[in-house]
Design an enzyme around this catalytic site. Structure first.
Site, PDB file in Angstrom:
ATOM      1  N   HIS A  47       4.583  -3.129   5.220  1.00  0.00           N
ATOM      2  CA  HIS A  47       3.350  -3.559   5.379  1.00  0.00           C
ATOM      3  C   HIS A  47       2.809  -2.276   6.325  1.00  0.00           C
ATOM      4  O   HIS A  47       3.518  -1.626   7.181  1.00  0.00           O
ATOM      5  CB  HIS A  47       3.237  -4.965   6.162  1.00  0.00           C
ATOM      6  CG  HIS A  47       3.393  -5.866   5.413  1.00  0.00           C
ATOM      7  ND1 HIS A  47       2.921  -7.202   5.509  1.00  0.00           N
ATOM      8  CD2 HIS A  47       4.280  -6.180   4.171  1.00  0.00           C
ATOM      9  CE1 HIS A  47       3.314  -8.255   4.667  1.00  0.00           C
ATOM     10  NE2 HIS A  47       4.067  -7.444   3.635  1.00  0.00           N
ATOM     11  N   CYS A  63       4.309  -9.418  10.368  1.00  0.00           N
ATOM     12  CA  CYS A  63       3.710  -8.171  10.954  1.00  0.00           C
ATOM     13  C   CYS A  63       3.281  -9.035  12.679  1.00  0.00           C
ATOM     14  O   CYS A  63       3.483  -8.161  13.424  1.00  0.00           O
ATOM     15  CB  CYS A  63       2.546  -7.895  10.484  1.00  0.00           C
ATOM     16  SG  CYS A  63       3.241  -7.128   9.028  1.00  0.00           S
ATOM     17  N   GLU A  74       1.222  -2.376   9.109  1.00  0.00           N
ATOM     18  CA  GLU A  74       1.480  -2.586  10.303  1.00  0.00           C
ATOM     19  C   GLU A  74       2.850  -2.271  10.827  1.00  0.00           C
ATOM     20  O   GLU A  74       2.857  -1.530  11.640  1.00  0.00           O
ATOM     21  CB  GLU A  74       1.387  -4.134  10.799  1.00  0.00           C
ATOM     22  CG  GLU A  74       0.029  -4.661  10.650  1.00  0.00           C
ATOM     23  CD  GLU A  74      -0.084  -5.188   9.115  1.00  0.00           C
ATOM     24  OE1 GLU A  74      -0.911  -6.359   9.240  1.00  0.00           O
ATOM     25  OE2 GLU A  74       0.522  -4.985   8.271  1.00  0.00           O
TER      26      GLU A  74
END
Length: 150
Positions: free
Chosen positions: A52, A85, A54
């Site tokens: 992801h 996250c 992040e």
């Protein structure tokens, strides 16, 4: 730079993700008013469920600072972080999170899980939402309209 300017940079990262066939989410990690890392979703490209935006910028930032505690950092992300996250943000000791649009189905911050508000967490951070929310939401919604037709 302002929150809006950093979020525009995150949106540019989201556009890169879309160009690569990824869900268009972008992130920018800032340390003391300097950009530490830029990134976007790469799950499909890297064949990695944890890739992801992040997490990628948190990893790069930790590497650049040579430490896992990312205190004095602000994370900008176009869409509200998921539970995974949100947990990483808390573990990294991010001081401030700024996100664009809410994720009402799976948001880990304000919309669904509220991980950062959990009393058992030993870290607190400042959260700001809604920066360029329409633009952040639009790029993701348009992506799903195009790629997930019934």
């Amino acid at each position: 730079m302002t929150d809006t300017e950093y979020m525009r940079m995150a949106l540019l990262e989201a556009q890169k993700a879309e160009n690569e066939g990824e869900i268009p989410i972008g992130a920018v990690l800032v340390y003391r008013d300097s950009i530490l890392a830029l990134g976007h979703n790469r799950r499909e490209t890297d064949h990695d469920p944890t890739a992801h935006a992040e997490l990628l910028v948190l990893r790069r930032g930790a590497f650049r600072l040579n430490r896992w505690r990312l205190t004095e950092c602000t994370l900008y992300v176009t869409i509200e972080p998921c539970a995974m996250c949100a947990g990483a943000i808390m573990n990294a000791r991010i001081n401030r999170l700024v996100y664009g649009a809410a994720d009402v189905r799976a948001g880990g911050i304000d919309s669904y899980f509220h991980i950062c508000e959990n009393a058992v967490m030993n870290h607190r951070l400042s959260i700001c939402s809604g920066i360029l929310a329409d633009e952040c939401s639009r790029i993701v919604n348009d992506f799903f309209l195009l790629h997930r037709k019934p």
